[in-house]
Design a protein around this motif. Structure first.
Motif, PDB file in Angstrom:
ATOM      1  N   PRO A  84     -21.311  15.782   4.190  1.00  0.00           N
ATOM      2  CA  PRO A  84     -20.237  16.134   3.250  1.00  0.00           C
ATOM      3  C   PRO A  84     -19.829  17.602   3.379  1.00  0.00           C
ATOM      4  CG  PRO A  84     -22.336  16.037   2.107  1.00  0.00           C
ATOM      5  CD  PRO A  84     -22.598  15.566   3.517  1.00  0.00           C
ATOM      6  N   TYR A  85     -18.666  17.904   2.819  1.00  0.00           N
ATOM      7  CA  TYR A  85     -18.162  19.270   2.807  1.00  0.00           C
ATOM      8  C   TYR A  85     -17.144  19.394   1.676  1.00  0.00           C
ATOM      9  CZ  TYR A  85     -14.376  16.988   5.384  1.00  0.00           C
ATOM     10  OH  TYR A  85     -13.370  16.136   5.769  1.00  0.00           O
ATOM     11  N   THR A  86     -16.740  20.623   1.409  1.00  0.00           N
ATOM     12  CA  THR A  86     -15.754  20.889   0.370  1.00  0.00           C
ATOM     13  C   THR A  86     -14.607  21.692   0.958  1.00  0.00           C
ATOM     14  OG1 THR A  86     -17.434  20.880  -1.374  1.00  0.00           O
ATOM     15  CG2 THR A  86     -15.354  21.990  -1.869  1.00  0.00           C
ATOM     16  N   CYS A  87     -13.380  21.357   0.587  1.00  0.00           N
ATOM     17  CA  CYS A  87     -12.206  22.156   0.919  1.00  0.00           C
ATOM     18  C   CYS A  87     -11.720  22.816  -0.369  1.00  0.00           C
ATOM     19  CB  CYS A  87     -11.092  21.288   1.502  1.00  0.00           C
ATOM     20  SG  CYS A  87     -11.420  20.676   3.155  1.00  0.00           S
ATOM     21  N   ALA A  88     -11.397  24.105  -0.292  1.00  0.00           N
ATOM     22  CA  ALA A  88     -11.037  24.826  -1.501  1.00  0.00           C
ATOM     23  C   ALA A  88     -10.176  26.030  -1.180  1.00  0.00           C
ATOM     24  CB  ALA A  88     -12.305  25.261  -2.241  1.00  0.00           C
ATOM     25  N   ASP A  89      -9.528  26.549  -2.228  1.00  0.00           N
ATOM     26  CA  ASP A  89      -8.761  27.782  -2.071  1.00  0.00           C
ATOM     27  C   ASP A  89      -9.683  28.986  -2.008  1.00  0.00           C
ATOM     28  OD1 ASP A  89      -9.395  27.467  -4.925  1.00  0.00           O
ATOM     29  OD2 ASP A  89      -8.195  29.299  -5.154  1.00  0.00           O
ATOM     30  N   ASP A  90     -10.902  28.832  -2.593  1.00  0.00           N
ATOM     31  CA  ASP A  90     -11.865  29.925  -2.635  1.00  0.00           C
ATOM     32  C   ASP A  90     -13.265  29.311  -2.681  1.00  0.00           C
ATOM     33  OD1 ASP A  90     -12.212  33.041  -3.348  1.00  0.00           O
ATOM     34  OD2 ASP A  90     -13.641  31.873  -4.547  1.00  0.00           O
ATOM     35  N   PRO A  91     -14.246  29.941  -2.031  1.00  0.00           N
ATOM     36  CA  PRO A  91     -15.599  29.366  -2.047  1.00  0.00           C
ATOM     37  C   PRO A  91     -16.178  29.198  -3.438  1.00  0.00           C
ATOM     38  CG  PRO A  91     -15.422  31.020  -0.319  1.00  0.00           C
ATOM     39  CD  PRO A  91     -14.155  31.101  -1.115  1.00  0.00           C
TER      40      PRO A  91
END
Length: 323
Positions: A84-91
């Motif tokens: 899994p992973y996360t996509c975001a505007d900021d960590p």
């Protein structure tokens, strides 16, 4: 030292072509994601391969293990599943949506989103003119042959716009929101082309660590032998026959092949035949006898014995699970 080959019977195969042989996208999931900050999406879909291309704005890709990557407009990332992973505007932004297998979308607490973020044909997010726009393509299934491709990739690779310039980007952005007959097939082929373009750029870089068999395809002797095995796996190959084609002795070929590929020629051929058989079992209705003949086994029994030894299940059980 081995003597050089005595003939030009074989030419080294194209390493990238060899790497990309096998299943192609079929019914791939493609979407345009549009977000305003703060935003974050947690991805746990276990997809074998996902491509993320930033068209506008920027995004962070944050794997659970490994280095986080910042993407800007024109940059591309490829995530190799199933981690899994996360996509975001900021960590530091907390996830607002969770993507599960089958592209099921839920709130982080498990409640279904019920299409509340749908923005039109293959478009999802906050608003159409969001600050960040990404084109995302996901291969939903892993064929046994494409496993060789996945093994060649790091968990997350990124190509920045200063090292690659893909002319497909405007076309993909235009086609991804069309709703016309045959559009799914068009998008499948575009996703394949996008991946090929990205991998060509990636493997041209010195830091790319390709697997042994991939590097061996560039060898003047072993590369030609690999191409023979890949192109005609049903042929009754022997080490002697392969050595004759390559213009070297049996001992020289066996030694050189094993040193470069990591396994002897016949072991590699067995793995290749069984990978082809697994793919055929999943993607066709061919009888077991037909599959066996197609990949170089004399009978369904011979294929079943070899298949179960390597995969742990019979071909019939494998086909049933794939279905």
């Amino acid at each position: 030292m081995d003597a050089p080959p005595r003939s030009n019977t074989l030419r080294p195969g194209d390493p990238l072509a060899g790497l990309l042989e096998g299943p192609r996208a079929r019914g791939a999931f493609m979407t345009r994601a549009c977000f305003d900050p703060p935003w974050a999406v947690r991805v746990e879909d276990r997809a074998p391969l996902t491509v993320m291309l930033v068209v506008r704005g920027e995004a962070w890709v944050l794997p659970d293990r490994g280095e986080r990557t910042r993407l800007r407009a024109g940059d591309l990332a490829i995530a190799r599943g199933p981690d899994p992973y996360t996509c975001a505007d900021d960590p530091g932004t907390a996830p607002q949506a969770l993507i599960l297998p089958g592209q099921e979308c839920r709130h982080p607490d498990g409640r279904p989103l019920n299409g509340s973020m749908d923005l039109g044909v293959r478009t999802w997010g906050d608003r159409l003119d969001g600050a960040t726009v990404m084109l995302i393509g996901t291969y939903p299934m892993q064929g046994e042959i494409s496993g060789r491709l996945l093994d060649a990739l790091p968990p997350l690779l990124a190509l920045t716009s200063d090292v690659w310039d893909c002319p497909l980007t405007p076309y993909v952005a235009e086609e991804i929101v069309r709703d016309e007959p045959g559009q799914e097939v068009v998008l499948d082929r575009l996703l394949d082309l996008l991946v090929i373009a990205a991998l060509r750029a990636w493997f041209a870089r010195p830091e790319a660590e390709a697997p042994a068999w991939y590097r061996a395809l560039a060898d003047p002797v072993v590369g030609g032998v690999l191409r023979l095995l890949q192109d005609d796996p049903a042929h009754p190959w022997t080490v002697a026959a392969l050595a004759a084609k390559a213009g070297v002795s049996r001992a020289a070929l066996a030694r050189r092949f094993t040193a470069l590929v990591g396994e002897p020629p016949m072991t590699y051929l067995t793995g290749w035949r069984l990978a082809l058989a697994a793919d055929r079992l999943r993607d066709s209705e061919d009888t077991l006898d037909a599959v066996a003949r197609r990949v170089g086994y004399g009978s369904a029994f011979a294929l079943s014995t070899a298949f179960k030894r390597v995969y742990g299940v019979s071909p019939v059980e494998y086909r049933g699970r794939s279905a």
